[in-house]
Scaffold this motif. Sequence first.
Motif, mmCIF file in Angstrom:
data_model
loop_
_atom_site.group_PDB
_atom_site.id
_atom_site.type_symbol
_atom_site.label_atom_id
_atom_site.label_comp_id
_atom_site.label_asym_id
_atom_site.label_seq_id
_atom_site.Cartn_x
_atom_site.Cartn_y
_atom_site.Cartn_z
ATOM 1 N N GLY A 60 -101.167 -2.763 17.705
ATOM 2 C CA GLY A 60 -101.219 -2.748 19.164
ATOM 3 C C GLY A 60 -102.552 -3.217 19.695
ATOM 4 O O GLY A 60 -103.448 -3.569 18.957
ATOM 5 N N HIS A 62 -99.431 -3.494 22.283
ATOM 6 C CA HIS A 62 -98.416 -4.514 22.521
ATOM 7 C C HIS A 62 -97.658 -4.278 23.825
ATOM 8 O O HIS A 62 -97.421 -3.146 24.213
ATOM 9 C CB HIS A 62 -97.387 -4.519 21.379
ATOM 10 N N ALA A 118 -98.746 -0.798 27.809
ATOM 11 C CA ALA A 118 -99.021 -1.341 26.477
ATOM 12 C C ALA A 118 -99.013 -0.174 25.481
ATOM 13 O O ALA A 118 -99.434 0.935 25.809
ATOM 14 C CB ALA A 118 -100.365 -2.055 26.463
ATOM 15 N N GLY A 145 -100.742 -8.716 24.303
ATOM 16 C CA GLY A 145 -101.407 -7.484 23.910
ATOM 17 C C GLY A 145 -102.813 -7.385 24.466
ATOM 18 O O GLY A 145 -103.366 -8.348 24.990
ATOM 19 N N ASP A 166 -103.324 -8.989 16.230
ATOM 20 C CA ASP A 166 -103.817 -7.887 17.048
ATOM 21 C C ASP A 166 -105.328 -7.955 17.255
ATOM 22 O O ASP A 166 -105.834 -7.547 18.305
ATOM 23 C CB ASP A 166 -103.425 -6.543 16.436
#
Length: 180
Positions: A60, A62, A118, A145, A166
């Motif tokens: 994340g 995300h 998110a 993200g 990420d």
Amino acid sequence: MNIKDLALEGCQLISLPHSIDERGHFVKTFNKELFANTELYEFDLQEEFYTISKKNVLRGLHFQNNPAAHSKVVSCIDGKVLDFCLDLRASSPSYKKHISMELDSETPQLLFLPKGIAHGFLTISKSATLLYKTDSVYSPENDSGILWSSIGLTLPNDDFIVSERDKAFISLSEFESDFI
């Protein structure tokens, strides 16, 4: 069933009906009438998937951009994670604020996240499986993200396994919201 409104507007943590006996666990994950007082009552399931992550995997934060933004339901069905959520809705009183909580398979819960939130997590057990339900289908061109390290998270260690994708997300200070 216990329903807890979280500090991010519209986010809810829902404790699920379950029983435990000598055979193991039984967990009821969905019943339309049980969810009458939750955001899940109107949830229109379009896609379901899961992730299996090793210890110290950080995923994340995300989300999907408009027009493919989706609400999401997250549950930990094996192991334990430190789960975190960030409000990206410019009109929300909790805009750019985050929350974190432990989710684990021993405490059957659903985490409801509306559009514009998110989501990420850090696996804190040997491994963990998270199950996701979304109200829209994954859209690669709208996938996005926020860099996890840019939101001021307090994490138990710094020895993470993070994907290159990420690591390349923009920071929260660079983000411009189109979520209303």
